[in-house]
Design a protein around this motif. Sequence first.
Motif, PDB file in Angstrom:
ATOM      1  N   ASP A  77       4.597 -29.090  -3.344  1.00  0.00           N
ATOM      2  CA  ASP A  77       3.983 -30.524  -2.899  1.00  0.00           C
ATOM      3  C   ASP A  77       2.338 -30.264  -3.323  1.00  0.00           C
ATOM      4  N   ASN A  78       1.830 -29.244  -2.902  1.00  0.00           N
ATOM      5  CA  ASN A  78       0.451 -28.973  -2.971  1.00  0.00           C
ATOM      6  C   ASN A  78       0.108 -27.205  -2.891  1.00  0.00           C
ATOM      7  N   ASP A  79      -0.987 -27.079  -3.619  1.00  0.00           N
ATOM      8  CA  ASP A  79      -1.477 -25.765  -3.359  1.00  0.00           C
ATOM      9  C   ASP A  79      -3.176 -25.842  -3.668  1.00  0.00           C
ATOM     10  N   PHE A  80      -3.789 -25.564  -2.695  1.00  0.00           N
ATOM     11  CA  PHE A  80      -5.292 -25.710  -2.735  1.00  0.00           C
ATOM     12  C   PHE A  80      -5.861 -24.400  -2.004  1.00  0.00           C
ATOM     13  N   SER A  81      -6.901 -23.996  -2.809  1.00  0.00           N
ATOM     14  CA  SER A  81      -7.867 -22.928  -2.180  1.00  0.00           C
ATOM     15  C   SER A  81      -9.276 -23.200  -2.419  1.00  0.00           C
ATOM     16  N   PHE A  82      -9.992 -22.398  -1.619  1.00  0.00           N
ATOM     17  CA  PHE A  82     -11.405 -22.553  -1.489  1.00  0.00           C
ATOM     18  C   PHE A  82     -11.877 -21.281  -1.112  1.00  0.00           C
ATOM     19  N   GLY A  83     -12.967 -20.815  -1.670  1.00  0.00           N
ATOM     20  CA  GLY A  83     -13.618 -19.560  -1.450  1.00  0.00           C
ATOM     21  C   GLY A  83     -14.991 -19.329  -1.918  1.00  0.00           C
ATOM     22  N   ILE A  84     -15.728 -18.425  -0.751  1.00  0.00           N
ATOM     23  CA  ILE A  84     -17.120 -18.340  -1.123  1.00  0.00           C
ATOM     24  C   ILE A  84     -17.540 -16.737  -0.945  1.00  0.00           C
ATOM     25  N   ILE A  94      -0.732 -24.311   1.352  1.00  0.00           N
ATOM     26  CA  ILE A  94       0.278 -24.342   0.127  1.00  0.00           C
ATOM     27  C   ILE A  94       1.534 -25.296   0.869  1.00  0.00           C
ATOM     28  N   LYS A  95       2.135 -26.211   0.276  1.00  0.00           N
ATOM     29  CA  LYS A  95       3.210 -26.868   0.990  1.00  0.00           C
ATOM     30  C   LYS A  95       4.319 -27.081  -0.231  1.00  0.00           C
ATOM     31  N   PHE A  96       5.643 -26.806   0.478  1.00  0.00           N
ATOM     32  CA  PHE A  96       6.921 -26.911  -0.200  1.00  0.00           C
ATOM     33  C   PHE A  96       7.689 -27.963   0.436  1.00  0.00           C
ATOM     34  N   THR A  97       8.776 -28.411  -0.401  1.00  0.00           N
ATOM     35  CA  THR A  97       9.904 -29.154   0.268  1.00  0.00           C
ATOM     36  C   THR A  97      11.274 -28.606  -0.495  1.00  0.00           C
ATOM     37  N   ALA A  98      12.185 -28.228   0.276  1.00  0.00           N
ATOM     38  CA  ALA A  98      13.589 -27.859  -0.370  1.00  0.00           C
ATOM     39  C   ALA A  98      14.444 -29.257  -0.416  1.00  0.00           C
ATOM     40  N   LYS A  99      15.095 -29.407  -1.611  1.00  0.00           N
ATOM     41  CA  LYS A  99      15.768 -30.654  -1.605  1.00  0.00           C
ATOM     42  C   LYS A  99      17.358 -30.223  -2.166  1.00  0.00           C
ATOM     43  N   GLY A 100      18.414 -31.053  -1.397  1.00  0.00           N
ATOM     44  CA  GLY A 100      19.636 -30.832  -2.015  1.00  0.00           C
ATOM     45  C   GLY A 100      20.056 -29.322  -1.719  1.00  0.00           C
ATOM     46  N   GLY A 101      21.065 -28.942  -2.755  1.00  0.00           N
ATOM     47  CA  GLY A 101      21.586 -27.521  -2.569  1.00  0.00           C
ATOM     48  C   GLY A 101      23.125 -27.426  -1.979  1.00  0.00           C
ATOM     49  N   THR A 102      23.263 -26.107  -1.760  1.00  0.00           N
ATOM     50  CA  THR A 102      24.642 -25.560  -1.298  1.00  0.00           C
ATOM     51  C   THR A 102      24.583 -24.759  -0.235  1.00  0.00           C
ATOM     52  N   CYS A 103      25.398 -24.772   0.854  1.00  0.00           N
ATOM     53  CA  CYS A 103      25.391 -23.701   2.024  1.00  0.00           C
ATOM     54  C   CYS A 103      26.713 -22.991   1.921  1.00  0.00           C
ATOM     55  N   TRP A 104      26.593 -21.961   2.079  1.00  0.00           N
ATOM     56  CA  TRP A 104      27.455 -20.852   2.209  1.00  0.00           C
ATOM     57  C   TRP A 104      27.608 -20.327   3.620  1.00  0.00           C
ATOM     58  N   TYR A 105      28.458 -20.739   4.647  1.00  0.00           N
ATOM     59  CA  TYR A 105      28.415 -20.574   5.963  1.00  0.00           C
ATOM     60  C   TYR A 105      29.676 -19.665   6.371  1.00  0.00           C
ATOM     61  N   VAL A 163      15.635 -31.390   2.767  1.00  0.00           N
ATOM     62  CA  VAL A 163      16.380 -30.441   3.771  1.00  0.00           C
ATOM     63  C   VAL A 163      15.451 -29.871   4.575  1.00  0.00           C
ATOM     64  N   ILE A 164      14.478 -28.928   4.130  1.00  0.00           N
ATOM     65  CA  ILE A 164      13.432 -28.224   4.738  1.00  0.00           C
ATOM     66  C   ILE A 164      11.867 -28.444   4.295  1.00  0.00           C
ATOM     67  N   ASP A 165      10.976 -28.538   4.998  1.00  0.00           N
ATOM     68  CA  ASP A 165       9.469 -28.512   4.344  1.00  0.00           C
ATOM     69  C   ASP A 165       8.980 -27.416   4.931  1.00  0.00           C
ATOM     70  N   TYR A 166       7.977 -26.733   4.169  1.00  0.00           N
ATOM     71  CA  TYR A 166       7.420 -25.597   4.638  1.00  0.00           C
ATOM     72  C   TYR A 166       5.760 -25.624   4.267  1.00  0.00           C
ATOM     73  N   LYS A 167       4.879 -25.446   5.128  1.00  0.00           N
ATOM     74  CA  LYS A 167       3.479 -25.673   4.857  1.00  0.00           C
ATOM     75  C   LYS A 167       2.961 -24.319   5.371  1.00  0.00           C
ATOM     76  N   ARG A 168       1.905 -23.570   4.777  1.00  0.00           N
ATOM     77  CA  ARG A 168       1.383 -22.450   5.117  1.00  0.00           C
ATOM     78  C   ARG A 168      -0.146 -22.700   4.949  1.00  0.00           C
ATOM     79  N   ILE A 169      -1.073 -22.132   6.023  1.00  0.00           N
ATOM     80  CA  ILE A 169      -2.406 -22.013   5.876  1.00  0.00           C
ATOM     81  C   ILE A 169      -3.161 -20.794   5.997  1.00  0.00           C
ATOM     82  N   VAL A 172      -2.793 -16.387   9.376  1.00  0.00           N
ATOM     83  CA  VAL A 172      -1.806 -17.060   8.923  1.00  0.00           C
ATOM     84  C   VAL A 172      -1.189 -18.091   9.768  1.00  0.00           C
ATOM     85  N   VAL A 173      -1.012 -19.253   9.302  1.00  0.00           N
ATOM     86  CA  VAL A 173      -0.424 -20.311  10.306  1.00  0.00           C
ATOM     87  C   VAL A 173       0.595 -21.092   9.439  1.00  0.00           C
ATOM     88  N   SER A 174       1.869 -21.109   9.732  1.00  0.00           N
ATOM     89  CA  SER A 174       2.856 -21.651   9.214  1.00  0.00           C
ATOM     90  C   SER A 174       3.755 -22.650   9.764  1.00  0.00           C
TER      91      SER A 174
END
Length: 327
Positions: A127-134, A159-170, A197-203, A235-237
């Motif tokens: 979904d996004n990946d942004f960085s800033f540095g000094i 950075i942020k992701f979204t997982a869509k669709g898929g298959t589960c083997w449980y 299904v799942i979204d994930y953001k990490r700072i 790191v915050v997730s």
Amino acid sequence: MKKCLSFLIFAFLSFSTFAVSLDDFSLSIEPIMGIRNGQIDEYVFLKNSRYSDDKLSELNWEIKNEFYMGFKAHSAWKSFFQELSFSFAIPKTSGQMQDSDWLNIEEANQYSYLYKTHYSESDNHLDNDFSFGIKAGYDFKIKNRFNIKPSFYFEYSNIKFTAKGGTCWYGNKKNANTYYAYYDTANRTITKLSGSVIDYKRINYFFWIGSDFSIDLSRNFSLNTGFFFAPYAYVVSYDTHIIRGYEFADLTIDYFSAFKGNLGLSYKIAQRHSISLTAGFFYLKTIIGDSFLKKSGETYYKSTNSTDGGAGAKYFDLTLSYKFKIF
């Protein structure tokens, strides 16, 4: 006449002083573009595990052919230099998200059943990946051919992701306390998923210390490299299980847990113009911290008493840049 002459002398001296001082300064800008491949790792650990392995869950978010752009601004006064940088990625599909669970470690006397019990694969979307540095440091020049540039700098990334669709083997339950393995074809349930299904953001907040090195080669080429480590990583997730209706947050802090390096080749086209091709590597070892939980729609997170959160990452990138020296 005397006043006019005095003013002209003052103006000349002021301009001369400024001109001399201006020679001590330099400023350049550097647009960049690159491609990145790697993986962001998310973990859940059992706090009071009865076994040597306390990993309860692992999610691997692939970074696959991520295209990013940005720029750097370099400035220097004499041998002291500063650098500002930022980059952003183009949203796109990005490989897979793989979710693995070892649920049998939650119960006692499961030594024969410490296999993976649940596994799923989904399409991963960046979904996004942004960085800033000094950055700030000092440039040691050796015989006008070799440069050593020790520096420290702060880096923020999101950075942020979204997982869509898929298959589960449980794996099905063998009894009240034990699951079969996910690969046991006679004792598992296969489920198809659709939608998000799942979204994930990490700072990330990293404080880096290290040095860049460069050596001038023949025919306007120069070889560049650099090595940095992070004395402090914060790191915050945030993990939202959309189908289950739960939101998790992990706060992980560690020391000397991240490393990055680069190796590149530059070519000076003209006095103020140069291009560079650089390969880079980033590694964050698995760091562990506090985990929090809330139901979707609730305002506040609550601490989870039984589990800890974990974060890791590794990726390679290849960057092409053009540098223009303004003065």
